[in-house]
Scaffold this motif. Structure first.
Motif, PDB file in Angstrom:
ATOM      1  N   ALA A 134       0.835  -1.206   0.000  1.00 21.62           N
ATOM      2  CA  ALA A 134       0.000   0.000   0.000  1.00 21.62           C
ATOM      3  C   ALA A 134       0.872   1.259   0.000  1.00 21.62           C
ATOM      4  CB  ALA A 134      -0.930  -0.004   1.214  1.00 21.62           C
ATOM      5  N   LEU A 135       1.907   1.269   0.838  1.00 21.91           N
ATOM      6  CA  LEU A 135       2.804   2.432   0.891  1.00 21.91           C
ATOM      7  C   LEU A 135       3.493   2.636  -0.453  1.00 21.91           C
ATOM      8  CD1 LEU A 135       4.061   4.680   2.614  1.00 21.91           C
ATOM      9  CD2 LEU A 135       5.839   3.037   3.271  1.00 21.91           C
ATOM     10  N   GLY A 136       3.949   1.562  -1.062  1.00 19.28           N
ATOM     11  CA  GLY A 136       4.589   1.665  -2.381  1.00 19.28           C
ATOM     12  C   GLY A 136       3.642   2.215  -3.429  1.00 19.28           C
ATOM     13  N   ASP A 137       2.399   1.760  -3.399  1.00 21.83           N
ATOM     14  CA  ASP A 137       1.403   2.259  -4.348  1.00 21.83           C
ATOM     15  C   ASP A 137       1.124   3.736  -4.112  1.00 21.83           C
ATOM     16  OD1 ASP A 137      -0.742   2.011  -6.372  1.00 21.83           O
ATOM     17  OD2 ASP A 137      -2.062   2.311  -4.641  1.00 21.83           O
ATOM     18  N   ILE A 138       0.900   4.097  -2.864  1.00 20.86           N
ATOM     19  CA  ILE A 138       0.584   5.483  -2.533  1.00 20.86           C
ATOM     20  C   ILE A 138       1.749   6.408  -2.879  1.00 20.86           C
ATOM     21  CG2 ILE A 138       0.185   7.075  -0.602  1.00 20.86           C
ATOM     22  CD1 ILE A 138      -1.399   4.669   0.708  1.00 20.86           C
ATOM     23  N   MET A 139       2.936   6.061  -2.431  1.00 23.97           N
ATOM     24  CA  MET A 139       4.082   6.934  -2.670  1.00 23.97           C
ATOM     25  C   MET A 139       4.464   6.956  -4.151  1.00 23.97           C
ATOM     26  SD  MET A 139       4.313   8.341   0.161  1.00 23.97           S
ATOM     27  CE  MET A 139       5.529   9.476  -0.449  1.00 23.97           C
ATOM     28  N   GLY A 140       4.227   5.866  -4.851  1.00 22.91           N
ATOM     29  CA  GLY A 140       4.457   5.854  -6.294  1.00 22.91           C
ATOM     30  C   GLY A 140       3.543   6.834  -7.011  1.00 22.91           C
ATOM     31  N   ARG A 141       2.283   6.863  -6.602  1.00 24.77           N
ATOM     32  CA  ARG A 141       1.344   7.814  -7.207  1.00 24.77           C
ATOM     33  C   ARG A 141       1.725   9.258  -6.877  1.00 24.77           C
ATOM     34  NH1 ARG A 141      -3.916   6.675  -4.962  1.00 24.77           N
ATOM     35  NH2 ARG A 141      -3.038   4.973  -3.771  1.00 24.77           N
ATOM     36  N   VAL A 142       2.121   9.498  -5.640  1.00 22.43           N
ATOM     37  CA  VAL A 142       2.527  10.853  -5.247  1.00 22.43           C
ATOM     38  C   VAL A 142       3.775  11.265  -6.028  1.00 22.43           C
ATOM     39  CG1 VAL A 142       3.417  12.249  -3.331  1.00 22.43           C
ATOM     40  CG2 VAL A 142       1.453  10.736  -2.964  1.00 22.43           C
ATOM     41  N   ARG A 143       4.759  10.380  -6.099  1.00 21.26           N
ATOM     42  CA  ARG A 143       5.982  10.672  -6.859  1.00 21.26           C
ATOM     43  C   ARG A 143       5.661  10.940  -8.322  1.00 21.26           C
ATOM     44  NH1 ARG A 143       8.601   5.696  -7.653  1.00 21.26           N
ATOM     45  NH2 ARG A 143       6.998   5.637  -9.256  1.00 21.26           N
ATOM     46  N   ASP A 144       4.844  10.085  -8.928  1.00 20.21           N
ATOM     47  CA  ASP A 144       4.500  10.263 -10.338  1.00 20.21           C
ATOM     48  C   ASP A 144       3.774  11.591 -10.574  1.00 20.21           C
ATOM     49  OD1 ASP A 144       5.682   7.798 -10.722  1.00 20.21           O
ATOM     50  OD2 ASP A 144       3.786   6.726 -11.022  1.00 20.21           O
ATOM     51  N   HIS A 145       2.901  11.966  -9.628  1.00 18.91           N
ATOM     52  CA  HIS A 145       2.212  13.254  -9.718  1.00 18.91           C
ATOM     53  C   HIS A 145       3.229  14.397  -9.688  1.00 18.91           C
ATOM     54  CE1 HIS A 145      -0.703  16.438  -8.956  1.00 18.91           C
ATOM     55  NE2 HIS A 145      -0.006  16.771  -7.886  1.00 18.91           N
ATOM     56  N   MET A 146       4.178  14.309  -8.773  1.00 20.98           N
ATOM     57  CA  MET A 146       5.197  15.360  -8.673  1.00 20.98           C
ATOM     58  C   MET A 146       6.116  15.361  -9.888  1.00 20.98           C
ATOM     59  SD  MET A 146       6.317  15.119  -4.706  1.00 20.98           S
ATOM     60  CE  MET A 146       5.213  15.510  -3.351  1.00 20.98           C
ATOM     61  N   ARG A 147       6.456  14.188 -10.387  1.00 26.48           N
ATOM     62  CA  ARG A 147       7.353  14.079 -11.542  1.00 26.48           C
ATOM     63  C   ARG A 147       6.660  14.480 -12.848  1.00 26.48           C
ATOM     64  NH1 ARG A 147      12.837  13.626 -10.841  1.00 26.48           N
ATOM     65  NH2 ARG A 147      13.310  12.269  -9.098  1.00 26.48           N
ATOM     66  N   ALA A 148       5.330  14.586 -12.842  1.00 29.34           N
ATOM     67  CA  ALA A 148       4.603  15.006 -14.052  1.00 29.34           C
ATOM     68  C   ALA A 148       4.868  16.471 -14.371  1.00 29.34           C
ATOM     69  CB  ALA A 148       3.105  14.756 -13.892  1.00 29.34           C
ATOM     70  N   LEU A 149       5.357  17.209 -13.384  1.00 34.07           N
ATOM     71  CA  LEU A 149       5.746  18.599 -13.633  1.00 34.07           C
ATOM     72  C   LEU A 149       6.986  18.606 -14.517  1.00 34.07           C
ATOM     73  CD1 LEU A 149       5.357  19.866  -9.960  1.00 34.07           C
ATOM     74  CD2 LEU A 149       3.753  20.210 -11.853  1.00 34.07           C
ATOM     75  N   PRO A 150       7.255  19.682 -15.237  1.00 33.86           N
ATOM     76  CA  PRO A 150       8.461  19.708 -16.067  1.00 33.86           C
ATOM     77  C   PRO A 150       9.707  19.429 -15.221  1.00 33.86           C
ATOM     78  CG  PRO A 150       7.085  21.616 -16.519  1.00 33.86           C
ATOM     79  CD  PRO A 150       6.486  20.914 -15.331  1.00 33.86           C
ATOM     80  N   PRO A 151      10.654  18.668 -15.757  1.00 32.60           N
ATOM     81  CA  PRO A 151      11.864  18.370 -14.980  1.00 32.60           C
ATOM     82  C   PRO A 151      12.624  19.655 -14.659  1.00 32.60           C
ATOM     83  CG  PRO A 151      12.101  17.627 -17.245  1.00 32.60           C
ATOM     84  CD  PRO A 151      10.691  18.090 -17.075  1.00 32.60           C
ATOM     85  N   ARG A 152      13.326  19.611 -13.539  1.00 30.26           N
ATOM     86  CA  ARG A 152      14.076  20.784 -13.117  1.00 30.26           C
ATOM     87  C   ARG A 152      15.091  21.208 -14.161  1.00 30.26           C
ATOM     88  NH1 ARG A 152      17.130  19.324  -8.951  1.00 30.26           N
ATOM     89  NH2 ARG A 152      16.787  17.215  -9.560  1.00 30.26           N
TER      90      ARG A 152
END
Length: 159
Positions: A134-152
Protein backbone atom coordinates in the motif's frame (compact mmCIF):
# COMPACT_ATOMS: atom_id res chain seq x y z
CA UNK A 1 -6.12 32.40 -0.52
CA UNK A 2 -5.26 28.71 -0.19
CA UNK A 3 -7.65 26.47 1.69
CA UNK A 4 -6.13 25.03 4.90
CA UNK A 5 -5.34 21.35 5.36
CA UNK A 6 -7.79 19.15 7.24
CA UNK A 7 -6.44 17.95 10.64
CA UNK A 8 -5.84 14.41 9.33
CA UNK A 9 -4.01 15.80 6.28
CA UNK A 10 -1.81 17.94 8.54
CA UNK A 11 -1.05 14.94 10.80
CA UNK A 12 -0.23 12.80 7.76
CA UNK A 13 2.00 15.50 6.30
CA UNK A 14 3.95 15.89 9.55
CA UNK A 15 4.23 12.12 10.06
CA UNK A 16 5.57 11.72 6.51
CA UNK A 17 8.12 14.53 6.78
CA UNK A 18 9.29 13.46 10.25
CA UNK A 19 9.67 9.81 9.21
CA UNK A 20 11.56 10.84 6.06
CA UNK A 21 13.85 13.11 8.11
CA UNK A 22 14.60 10.40 10.67
CA UNK A 23 15.31 7.84 7.95
CA UNK A 24 17.51 10.23 5.97
CA UNK A 25 19.48 11.17 9.09
CA UNK A 26 20.24 7.52 9.87
CA UNK A 27 21.12 6.78 6.24
CA UNK A 28 23.39 9.84 6.00
CA UNK A 29 25.23 8.80 9.18
CA UNK A 30 25.74 5.26 7.86
CA UNK A 31 26.94 6.37 4.41
CA UNK A 32 29.42 8.83 5.90
CA UNK A 33 30.80 6.42 8.49
CA UNK A 34 31.03 3.36 6.23
CA UNK A 35 31.86 4.94 2.88
CA UNK A 36 32.74 8.61 3.36
CA UNK A 37 29.84 9.46 1.06
CA UNK A 38 27.12 12.07 1.28
CA UNK A 39 23.59 10.93 0.52
CA UNK A 40 23.58 12.63 -2.88
CA UNK A 41 26.93 11.04 -3.75
CA UNK A 42 25.51 7.62 -2.89
CA UNK A 43 22.40 8.40 -4.94
CA UNK A 44 24.55 9.38 -7.95
CA UNK A 45 26.67 6.24 -7.65
CA UNK A 46 23.60 4.01 -7.20
CA UNK A 47 21.86 5.49 -10.26
CA UNK A 48 25.01 5.09 -12.36
CA UNK A 49 25.52 1.56 -11.06
CA UNK A 50 21.97 0.58 -12.05
CA UNK A 51 22.15 2.23 -15.50
CA UNK A 52 22.92 0.26 -18.66
CA UNK A 53 25.73 2.68 -19.46
CA UNK A 54 26.82 6.25 -18.89
CA UNK A 55 24.16 8.89 -18.25
CA UNK A 56 24.20 12.53 -19.21
CA UNK A 57 24.44 15.14 -16.48
CA UNK A 58 20.90 16.20 -17.45
CA UNK A 59 19.60 12.64 -16.94
CA UNK A 60 21.31 12.57 -13.54
CA UNK A 61 19.89 15.99 -12.63
CA UNK A 62 16.38 14.84 -13.53
CA UNK A 63 16.78 11.64 -11.50
CA UNK A 64 18.46 13.13 -8.42
CA UNK A 65 16.63 15.79 -6.46
CA UNK A 66 19.51 18.25 -6.21
CA UNK A 67 20.46 21.58 -7.75
CA UNK A 68 22.38 21.63 -11.03
CA UNK A 69 25.34 23.45 -9.53
CA UNK A 70 25.30 21.14 -6.51
CA UNK A 71 25.21 18.09 -8.75
CA UNK A 72 28.13 19.41 -10.80
CA UNK A 73 30.09 19.99 -7.59
CA UNK A 74 29.29 16.51 -6.24
CA UNK A 75 30.22 14.92 -9.59
CA UNK A 76 33.53 16.78 -9.43
CA UNK A 77 34.23 15.39 -5.96
CA UNK A 78 33.32 11.86 -7.07
CA UNK A 79 35.51 12.19 -10.16
CA UNK A 80 38.47 13.43 -8.07
CA UNK A 81 37.97 10.41 -5.80
CA UNK A 82 38.07 8.13 -8.86
CA UNK A 83 34.49 6.89 -8.35
CA UNK A 84 33.05 8.27 -11.61
CA UNK A 85 34.41 9.40 -14.96
CA UNK A 86 33.05 12.27 -17.04
CA UNK A 87 33.60 12.87 -20.72
CA UNK A 88 32.09 14.85 -23.56
CA UNK A 89 29.33 13.09 -25.45
CA UNK A 90 30.44 11.97 -28.91
CA UNK A 91 26.93 12.64 -30.28
CA UNK A 92 25.95 15.89 -28.51
CA UNK A 93 28.58 18.55 -27.97
CA UNK A 94 26.47 20.16 -25.21
CA UNK A 95 26.22 16.96 -23.14
CA UNK A 96 28.59 15.46 -20.62
CA UNK A 97 28.45 11.70 -20.06
CA UNK A 98 28.98 10.29 -16.59
CA UNK A 99 29.89 6.69 -15.88
CA UNK A 100 30.73 4.77 -12.73
CA UNK A 101 34.24 3.35 -12.34
CA UNK A 102 35.23 0.01 -10.80
CA UNK A 103 36.20 1.93 -7.65
CA UNK A 104 32.73 3.51 -7.63
CA UNK A 105 31.07 0.10 -7.91
CA UNK A 106 33.27 -1.16 -5.07
CA UNK A 107 32.24 1.79 -2.87
CA UNK A 108 28.55 1.08 -3.54
CA UNK A 109 29.13 -2.59 -2.65
CA UNK A 110 30.93 -1.49 0.54
CA UNK A 111 28.06 0.67 1.86
CA UNK A 112 25.08 -1.24 0.48
CA UNK A 113 24.75 -3.89 3.24
CA UNK A 114 24.62 -1.23 5.97
CA UNK A 115 22.30 0.91 3.87
CA UNK A 116 19.88 -1.99 3.37
CA UNK A 117 20.01 -2.83 7.10
CA UNK A 118 19.09 0.76 8.05
CA UNK A 119 16.26 0.97 5.51
CA UNK A 120 14.91 -2.43 6.44
CA UNK A 121 15.16 -1.82 10.19
CA UNK A 122 13.69 1.67 10.24
CA UNK A 123 11.22 1.60 7.37
CA UNK A 124 10.12 -1.93 6.55
CA UNK A 125 10.38 -3.96 9.79
CA UNK A 126 7.35 -2.28 11.43
CA UNK A 127 5.21 -2.86 8.30
CA UNK A 128 3.32 -5.91 7.05
CA UNK A 129 3.62 -7.06 3.43
CA UNK A 130 0.26 -5.44 2.77
CA UNK A 131 1.46 -2.19 4.36
CA UNK A 132 4.56 -2.19 2.13
CA UNK A 133 2.43 -2.77 -0.97
CA UNK A 134 0.00 0.00 0.00
CA UNK A 135 2.80 2.43 0.89
CA UNK A 136 4.59 1.67 -2.38
CA UNK A 137 1.40 2.26 -4.35
CA UNK A 138 0.58 5.48 -2.53
CA UNK A 139 4.08 6.93 -2.67
CA UNK A 140 4.46 5.85 -6.29
CA UNK A 141 1.34 7.81 -7.21
CA UNK A 142 2.53 10.85 -5.25
CA UNK A 143 5.98 10.67 -6.86
CA UNK A 144 4.50 10.26 -10.34
CA UNK A 145 2.21 13.25 -9.72
CA UNK A 146 5.20 15.36 -8.67
CA UNK A 147 7.35 14.08 -11.54
CA UNK A 148 4.60 15.01 -14.05
CA UNK A 149 5.75 18.60 -13.63
CA UNK A 150 8.46 19.71 -16.07
CA UNK A 151 11.86 18.37 -14.98
CA UNK A 152 14.08 20.78 -13.12
CA UNK A 153 16.63 20.63 -15.93
CA UNK A 154 14.10 22.24 -18.29
CA UNK A 155 13.46 25.21 -16.02
CA UNK A 156 15.38 28.39 -16.71
CA UNK A 157 18.31 29.10 -14.45
CA UNK A 158 18.03 31.97 -12.02
CA UNK A 159 20.55 34.71 -12.57
Amino acid sequence: MAKSLAPQQMQTYFALTEAASLLQYAVRQQLQSEGELSYVQFEILAKLSAADGPLTMTELADGVVYSRSGLTHQAGLLETAGLIAREASPTDQRATLVGITDAGRARVAQVLPGHVAIVRGLLFDPLSKQDVAALGDIMGRVRDHMRALPPRSSRPRRR
